[in-house]
Scaffold this active site. Structure first.
Site, mmCIF file in Angstrom:
data_model
loop_
_atom_site.group_PDB
_atom_site.id
_atom_site.type_symbol
_atom_site.label_atom_id
_atom_site.label_comp_id
_atom_site.label_asym_id
_atom_site.label_seq_id
_atom_site.Cartn_x
_atom_site.Cartn_y
_atom_site.Cartn_z
ATOM 1 N N SER A 284 -52.018 -71.182 65.500
ATOM 2 C CA SER A 284 -52.962 -72.055 65.279
ATOM 3 C C SER A 284 -53.768 -70.372 65.462
ATOM 4 O O SER A 284 -54.122 -69.714 66.078
ATOM 5 C CB SER A 284 -53.652 -73.069 66.407
ATOM 6 O OG SER A 284 -54.596 -73.447 65.696
ATOM 7 N N ASN A 285 -55.683 -71.085 66.110
ATOM 8 C CA ASN A 285 -56.282 -69.978 65.937
ATOM 9 C C ASN A 285 -57.518 -70.971 67.005
ATOM 10 O O ASN A 285 -57.191 -71.658 68.021
ATOM 11 C CB ASN A 285 -57.819 -70.089 65.066
ATOM 12 C CG ASN A 285 -57.144 -69.485 63.740
ATOM 13 O OD1 ASN A 285 -56.842 -68.459 63.645
ATOM 14 N ND2 ASN A 285 -57.602 -69.884 62.762
ATOM 15 N N HIS A 286 -58.138 -69.767 68.016
ATOM 16 C CA HIS A 286 -59.090 -70.013 69.311
ATOM 17 C C HIS A 286 -60.417 -70.648 68.371
ATOM 18 O O HIS A 286 -61.317 -70.383 67.509
ATOM 19 C CB HIS A 286 -59.616 -68.589 69.970
ATOM 20 C CG HIS A 286 -58.515 -68.552 70.736
ATOM 21 N ND1 HIS A 286 -57.946 -69.145 72.246
ATOM 22 C CD2 HIS A 286 -58.177 -67.042 70.617
ATOM 23 C CE1 HIS A 286 -56.897 -68.092 72.586
ATOM 24 N NE2 HIS A 286 -57.402 -67.225 71.772
#
Ligand code: CTP
Ligand code: CA
Length: 222
Positions: A33-35
């Site tokens: 995932s991404n921040h």
């Protein structure tokens, strides 16, 4: 105070937004995932509703309450986000892509938990569809606004995305400054369009959301 008397700036308009990260499964218990806290996208959804718009918010996994009057669709992966967005495009006059969409997904998701073995392992990834570019290239497209989080050469990369994805506007934030952006409650943006730009200096995300939507509303009605 003007808004209490005159019609609200986005009265009669409908706004479609993406917000939050996407999650790409590796196996039943893991993902990449991404921040992204989703705070900017949710602030935009709330501001748009406050300004009189009908709002649809397609949200990745975030821990935030749905703003009053906003209709929310929860998704996990980039593909699910695309599938939720595309059928809605023609019903909305404004699209804002605020989500931190994972650029890649796992080529083959394992059906059962991957057990550790060798000291090293590789995961094969494939490119995800670009939701923002798909909306912008739709025949009956809304006014399409993207975001760009950059650590360097902000104007060059943001303008590159504006023209490559055929956007009407792009809001860039410099994420090399770790005090603002990402998980923070405040943010600063530089907004670019084909023949202009403007700075929206650091302020709380709710105020910033209203400023960005005011800019969009003025561009549309001009
Ligand atoms: N975006 C999208 N779908 C993707 C990737 C990005 O809709 N698969 C949108 C984001 O929501 C954002 C904009 O595109 O509005 C720019 O995202 P960003 O990650 O900055 O740009 P990319 O085109 O993915 O390029 P890169 O990550 O290489 O900088
Ligand atoms: Ca990206």
């Amino acid at each position: 105070a003007v808004e209490f008397f005159g019609p609200k700036l986005l009265q009669g308009m409908s706004v479609l937004l993406t917000a939050g990260p996407t999650r790409e499964a590796i196996d039943p218990v893991r993902y990449i995932s991404n921040h992204s806290s989703g705070k900017m996208g949710f602030a935009l959804a709330k501001a748009a509703a406050d300004m009189g718009a009908k709002v649809t918010l397609v949200a990745g996994p975030v821990n935030l309450p749905t703003p009053n009057g906003v209709s929310r669709v929860n998704v996990e992966s980039a593909q699910q986000m695309l599938d939720a967005v595309m059928p809605q495009v023609e019903q909305h006059q404004i699209f804002i892509g605020c989500a931190a969409v994972a650029d890649y997904r796992i080529a083959e998701v394992a059906e059962s938990k991957i057990k550790k073995s060798a000291e090293q392992m590789q995961l094969a990834l494939v490119r995800n569809p670009d939701i923002l570019a798909s909306v912008a290239s739709h025949a009956n497209r809304p006014f399409t606004v993207g975001f760009a989080a950059e650590t360097n050469d902000v104007e060059q990369y943001a303008r590159g995305k504006l023209s490559r994805k055929k956007l009407d506007m792009i809001a860039a934030n410099d994420v090399s400054n770790t005090n603002i952006g990402f998980n923070s409650d405040s943010n600063a943006l530089t907004v670019f369009w084909s023949d202009g730009s403007t700075e929206l200096p650091a302020v709380d995300k709710q105020t910033l959301a209203k400023q960005l939507l005011t800019l969009i509303a003025n561009k549309i009605t001009k």
